[in-house]
Design an enzyme around this catalytic site. Sequence first.
Site, PDB file in Angstrom:
ATOM      1  N   ASP A  18       0.825  -1.210   0.000  1.00 34.95           N
ATOM      2  CA  ASP A  18       0.000   0.000   0.000  1.00 34.95           C
ATOM      3  C   ASP A  18       0.861   1.262   0.000  1.00 34.95           C
ATOM      4  OD1 ASP A  18      -2.479   1.232  -0.051  1.00 34.95           O
ATOM      5  OD2 ASP A  18      -2.582   1.405   2.140  1.00 34.95           O
ATOM      6  N   GLY A  19       0.307   2.317  -0.605  1.00 39.23           N
ATOM      7  CA  GLY A  19       0.962   3.628  -0.561  1.00 39.23           C
ATOM      8  C   GLY A  19       1.430   4.165  -1.910  1.00 39.23           C
ATOM      9  N   ASN A  20       1.094   3.458  -2.973  1.00 44.52           N
ATOM     10  CA  ASN A  20       1.513   3.928  -4.305  1.00 44.52           C
ATOM     11  C   ASN A  20       0.933   5.310  -4.623  1.00 44.52           C
ATOM     12  OD1 ASN A  20       2.653   1.439  -4.579  1.00 44.52           O
ATOM     13  ND2 ASN A  20       1.223   0.661  -6.114  1.00 44.52           N
ATOM     14  N   GLY A  21      -0.344   5.506  -4.289  1.00 46.88           N
ATOM     15  CA  GLY A  21      -1.027   6.763  -4.609  1.00 46.88           C
ATOM     16  C   GLY A  21      -0.418   7.922  -3.846  1.00 46.88           C
ATOM     17  N   ARG A  22      -0.263   7.725  -2.532  1.00 52.34           N
ATOM     18  CA  ARG A  22       0.302   8.814  -1.715  1.00 52.34           C
ATOM     19  C   ARG A  22       1.741   9.119  -2.104  1.00 52.34           C
ATOM     20  NH1 ARG A  22      -1.157   6.011   3.658  1.00 52.34           N
ATOM     21  NH2 ARG A  22      -1.567   4.340   2.176  1.00 52.34           N
ATOM     22  N   TRP A  23       2.491   8.082  -2.455  1.00 51.81           N
ATOM     23  CA  TRP A  23       3.878   8.290  -2.912  1.00 51.81           C
ATOM     24  C   TRP A  23       3.880   9.181  -4.157  1.00 51.81           C
ATOM     25  CZ3 TRP A  23       6.507   7.429  -7.452  1.00 51.81           C
ATOM     26  CH2 TRP A  23       7.919   7.512  -7.397  1.00 51.81           C
ATOM     27  N   HIS A  35       2.060   3.480  -9.165  1.00 52.21           N
ATOM     28  CA  HIS A  35       1.882   2.036  -9.388  1.00 52.21           C
ATOM     29  C   HIS A  35       3.070   1.469 -10.172  1.00 52.21           C
ATOM     30  CE1 HIS A  35      -1.998   2.144  -7.580  1.00 52.21           C
ATOM     31  NE2 HIS A  35      -2.583   2.834  -8.534  1.00 52.21           N
ATOM     32  N   ARG A  69     -12.431   2.349  -7.797  1.00 48.67           N
ATOM     33  CA  ARG A  69     -11.512   3.447  -8.166  1.00 48.67           C
ATOM     34  C   ARG A  69     -11.862   4.023  -9.541  1.00 48.67           C
ATOM     35  NH1 ARG A  69      -5.629   2.553  -5.485  1.00 48.67           N
ATOM     36  NH2 ARG A  69      -6.448   1.979  -3.444  1.00 48.67           N
ATOM     37  N   LEU A 130      10.719 -20.372  -5.535  1.00 47.90           N
ATOM     38  CA  LEU A 130       9.763 -19.522  -4.813  1.00 47.90           C
ATOM     39  C   LEU A 130       8.425 -19.584  -5.540  1.00 47.90           C
ATOM     40  CD1 LEU A 130       9.417 -17.052  -2.644  1.00 47.90           C
ATOM     41  CD2 LEU A 130       9.593 -15.623  -4.679  1.00 47.90           C
ATOM     42  N   ARG A 186       2.304  -4.976   5.912  1.00 40.51           N
ATOM     43  CA  ARG A 186       1.555  -3.950   5.186  1.00 40.51           C
ATOM     44  C   ARG A 186       2.365  -2.667   5.206  1.00 40.51           C
ATOM     45  NH1 ARG A 186      -4.595  -2.435   4.645  1.00 40.51           N
ATOM     46  NH2 ARG A 186      -4.370  -0.525   3.422  1.00 40.51           N
ATOM     47  N   ILE A 193      -6.385  -4.754   7.498  1.00 43.28           N
ATOM     48  CA  ILE A 193      -6.177  -5.915   6.643  1.00 43.28           C
ATOM     49  C   ILE A 193      -6.787  -5.701   5.249  1.00 43.28           C
ATOM     50  CG2 ILE A 193      -6.649  -8.425   6.459  1.00 43.28           C
ATOM     51  CD1 ILE A 193      -4.625  -7.653   8.701  1.00 43.28           C
TER      52      ILE A 193
HETATM   53  C1  IPE Z   1      -5.305  -2.683  -0.163  1.00 42.74           C
HETATM   54  O1  IPE Z   1      -5.051  -1.345  -0.292  1.00 42.74           O
HETATM   55  C2  IPE Z   1      -5.334  -3.329  -1.508  1.00 42.74           C
HETATM   56  C3  IPE Z   1      -4.047  -3.474  -2.188  1.00 42.74           C
HETATM   57  C4  IPE Z   1      -2.886  -3.134  -1.702  1.00 42.74           C
HETATM   58  C5  IPE Z   1      -4.129  -4.055  -3.495  1.00 42.74           C
HETATM   59  P1  IPE Z   1      -6.219  -0.277  -0.399  1.00 42.74           P
HETATM   60  O2  IPE Z   1      -5.571   1.046  -0.568  1.00 42.74           O
HETATM   61  O3  IPE Z   1      -7.208  -0.665  -1.419  1.00 42.74           O
HETATM   62  O4  IPE Z   1      -6.919  -0.397   1.024  1.00 42.74           O
HETATM   63  P2  IPE Z   1      -7.757   0.657   1.830  1.00 42.74           P
HETATM   64  O5  IPE Z   1      -8.762   1.246   0.890  1.00 42.74           O
HETATM   65  O6  IPE Z   1      -6.817   1.676   2.341  1.00 42.74           O
HETATM   66  O7  IPE Z   1      -8.375  -0.137   2.923  1.00 42.74           O
HETATM   67  C1  IPE Z   2      -1.800   0.207  -3.355  1.00 43.60           C
HETATM   68  O1  IPE Z   2      -1.521   1.556  -3.381  1.00 43.60           O
HETATM   69  C2  IPE Z   2      -2.009  -0.361  -4.738  1.00 43.60           C
HETATM   70  C3  IPE Z   2      -3.407  -0.673  -5.056  1.00 43.60           C
HETATM   71  C4  IPE Z   2      -4.411  -0.622  -4.214  1.00 43.60           C
HETATM   72  C5  IPE Z   2      -3.659  -1.112  -6.431  1.00 43.60           C
HETATM   73  P1  IPE Z   2      -2.663   2.643  -3.299  1.00 43.60           P
HETATM   74  O2  IPE Z   2      -3.013   3.067  -4.674  1.00 43.60           O
HETATM   75  O3  IPE Z   2      -3.805   2.178  -2.463  1.00 43.60           O
HETATM   76  O4  IPE Z   2      -1.912   3.803  -2.553  1.00 43.60           O
HETATM   77  P2  IPE Z   2      -2.533   4.814  -1.519  1.00 43.60           P
HETATM   78  O5  IPE Z   2      -3.028   4.021  -0.355  1.00 43.60           O
HETATM   79  O6  IPE Z   2      -3.640   5.544  -2.206  1.00 43.60           O
HETATM   80  O7  IPE Z   2      -1.406   5.708  -1.148  1.00 43.60           O
HETATM   81 MG    MG Z   3      -4.173   2.341  -0.473  1.00 40.82          MG
END
Ligand code: IPE
Ligand code: IPE
Ligand code: MG
Length: 241
Positions: A18-23, A35, A69, A130, A186, A193
């Site tokens: 998680d965190g691709n968007g905020r990054w 991503h 999304r 693996l 995570r 979760i």
């Molecule tokens: C969980 O992250 C799903 C993946 C990493 C693929 P999300 O960003 O979708 O989760 P929430 O919305 O913060 O719970």
């Molecule tokens: C996780 O990163 C990747 C996917 C859910 C596909 P996010 O896109 O959820 O990143 P944040 O949480 O918005 O930073």
């Molecule tokens: Mg996320």
Amino acid sequence: MANLNKENIPKHVAIIMDGNGRWAIENSFKISEGHKKGVLTVKDIVEESVKQQLSSLTIYAFSSENWKRPRSEINAIKKLVIDAIDEQVPDLIEQKVRLKFFGHTNDFGNRIIKKIDFAEEKTFVKKSKLDLNVALGYGGKQDIVDITKKISSNILNHKIKLQDINEKIIHESSSVPVKEIDLLIRTGGDKRISNFLLYQIAYAEIMFIEKYWPDFNRNDFIKCLRDFKKIKRRFGKRKVN
Ligand code: IPE
Ligand code: IPE
Ligand code: MG
């Protein structure tokens, strides 16, 4: 960095990446760039998992809730999945990494289904170094619903008896290829979760890491493995010292 001593190393690791968007936002990039950078992290963590001799790595790429999304982001992720398979399959073959996708992958359309079949076929080896399991269109609750339907239909068709239902049958009826997760990581700072492997994390050690997934690196991963090694796992038993 050197290989960790194999004693008490987790065999089955899962990651909520998680965190691709905020990054992306914090670095003034488009979300899709986050991503994209995230895929590079996957490559490094897979290589490190092979090096540290884990048995499986199970990663959350797209949840059943991620369909909510924007269309443009979903399309960018679909394209990235195809590109990542094209780019990474030769390296996976070389490393003897067996790739498997699980979840409602059919919802992603023909192009991705074909790519997944190709990738799974090309990376198939009997004795892999693996197992890399990718959750795509996966939701833990959805999987429990699917398992319930499957088992119920087998009972109705007299293939199994009610009293035959056990943990083994539940595992075999699940789309999740791995039975039990030892360590769940995570990234991105949130402590939840998000509908990942609900059944399989029953006894997992859970680590929440502040860093966004694109910034997570091999050393961060090794630190998680090292911290895991220090944990006394009791599984409900009374253990002295
Ligand atoms: C969980 O992250 C799903 C993946 C990493 C693929 P999300 O960003 O979708 O989760 P929430 O919305 O913060 O719970
Ligand atoms: C996780 O990163 C990747 C996917 C859910 C596909 P996010 O896109 O959820 O990143 P944040 O949480 O918005 O930073
Ligand atoms: Mg996320």
